[in-house]
Design an enzyme around this catalytic site. Sequence first.
Site, mmCIF file in Angstrom:
data_model
loop_
_atom_site.group_PDB
_atom_site.id
_atom_site.type_symbol
_atom_site.label_atom_id
_atom_site.label_comp_id
_atom_site.label_asym_id
_atom_site.label_seq_id
_atom_site.Cartn_x
_atom_site.Cartn_y
_atom_site.Cartn_z
ATOM 1 N N ASP A 17 23.361 22.317 15.459
ATOM 2 C CA ASP A 17 23.098 23.450 16.361
ATOM 3 C C ASP A 17 23.586 24.748 15.734
ATOM 4 O O ASP A 17 22.904 25.782 15.768
ATOM 5 C CB ASP A 17 23.724 23.209 17.739
ATOM 6 N N TYR A 49 13.260 8.411 13.116
ATOM 7 C CA TYR A 49 11.811 8.173 13.083
ATOM 8 C C TYR A 49 11.472 6.724 12.748
ATOM 9 O O TYR A 49 10.354 6.273 12.965
ATOM 10 C CB TYR A 49 11.132 9.096 12.060
#
Length: 362
Positions: free
Chosen positions: A226, A143
């Site tokens: 994941d 970010y």
Amino acid sequence: MTQSYQITLLPGDGIGPEIMAVAVDILKVVGQQQNLTFDFTEALIGGAAIDAVENPLPQQTLDTCRQSDAVLLAAIGGYKWDALPRHLRPETGLLGLRAGLELFANLRPAQILPQLIDASSLKSEVVEGVDIMVVRELTGGVYFGEPKGVFSTETGEKRGVNTMAYTVAEIDRIGRVAFETAQKRGGKLCSVDKANVLEVSQLWRDRITALSSEYPDVELSHLYVDNAAMQLVRCPKQFDTIVTSNLFGDILSDIAAMLTGSIGMLPSASLGADGPGVFEPVHGSAPDIAGQDKANPLAQVLSVAMMLRYGLDQPTAAEKIESAVLTLLANGYRTGDIQSPGTTVLGCQAIGETLIQILNQG
Ligand code: NAD
């Protein structure tokens, strides 16, 4: 001996002032019981600050926060300010507060309360007993990494770029918060990364592994992100404390939160290196129910408990509040958002009064 604390209150917008009033009353009662005194200063943020001084984070608010031991925030935002330019939006005040206090660690608990187990979309045998804390890095990673932007290539095609980057110092400081959080909880820490693909994640994994020798009482494990997402839904009970980077934490903390199914119950803490932390509910300002005494104040009340535990190191006072909330729910009291057949629905204020009765009995 009486301990004294300076607390900055930021009630903000929408239901903010209603839930803040309940939380402050609870804090005063627990303070009396535990020999703690609180000196409160209320300051402006968000839409309320825009209306008063045309700035969503007045300098005076930031200065007041910096001088306090902890900041209790309710919520900001509302339809009224949605069309303003970005620098005048309530959210800009919130981001400015996080940046101004250098809050690099975000703690989001997801705990299944037995009384609210039916609110989860998962089977009760899967979520029963779930008690997870997600520690998310908040000021680094993709970010904020440079370069970032949309650039033109040599052929004139546009190309969007963000950079996932962490320094050793950034990993170590969030790692330490996570190990210390795990020490205060069940003593298990799972670090989540994508070290099989990303170099930045390999450095993350190496540093977290190196830090673990300083915390022999914490059992460390690693998961790829994941797999972590799958495991959170398949068998969330295996987790105690999770530490991860900004992007992965953004997603995983929302998955973990939704295991509980009730947004009005979720507190959070954002911590900096030396200065005060900010303690606030996960939910927004709920403008649709503002001013109607319908808001659920429990996420705000549980944010007070997080403030006592993680901001002021007063775990006994925190436990008193958490246990009063459990008793309130066990006695069948609910606000409208979490009601179920056979429960008694109370307004925001009455929930606060009932909590005080429980605290005074206990
Ligand atoms: P929201 O969380 O305010 O509301 C979503 C839904 O949940 C609404 O139906 C609301 O009534 C309900 N709800 C939320 N908190 C509740 C509570 N304590 N008790 C009972 N019901 C509750 O999210 P939104 O509607 O997307 O956003 C409304 C405003 O809040 C927007 O301006 C948004 O920008 C802002 N917002 C602020 C924060 C923050 O202050 N940290 C976070 C999210 C959204």
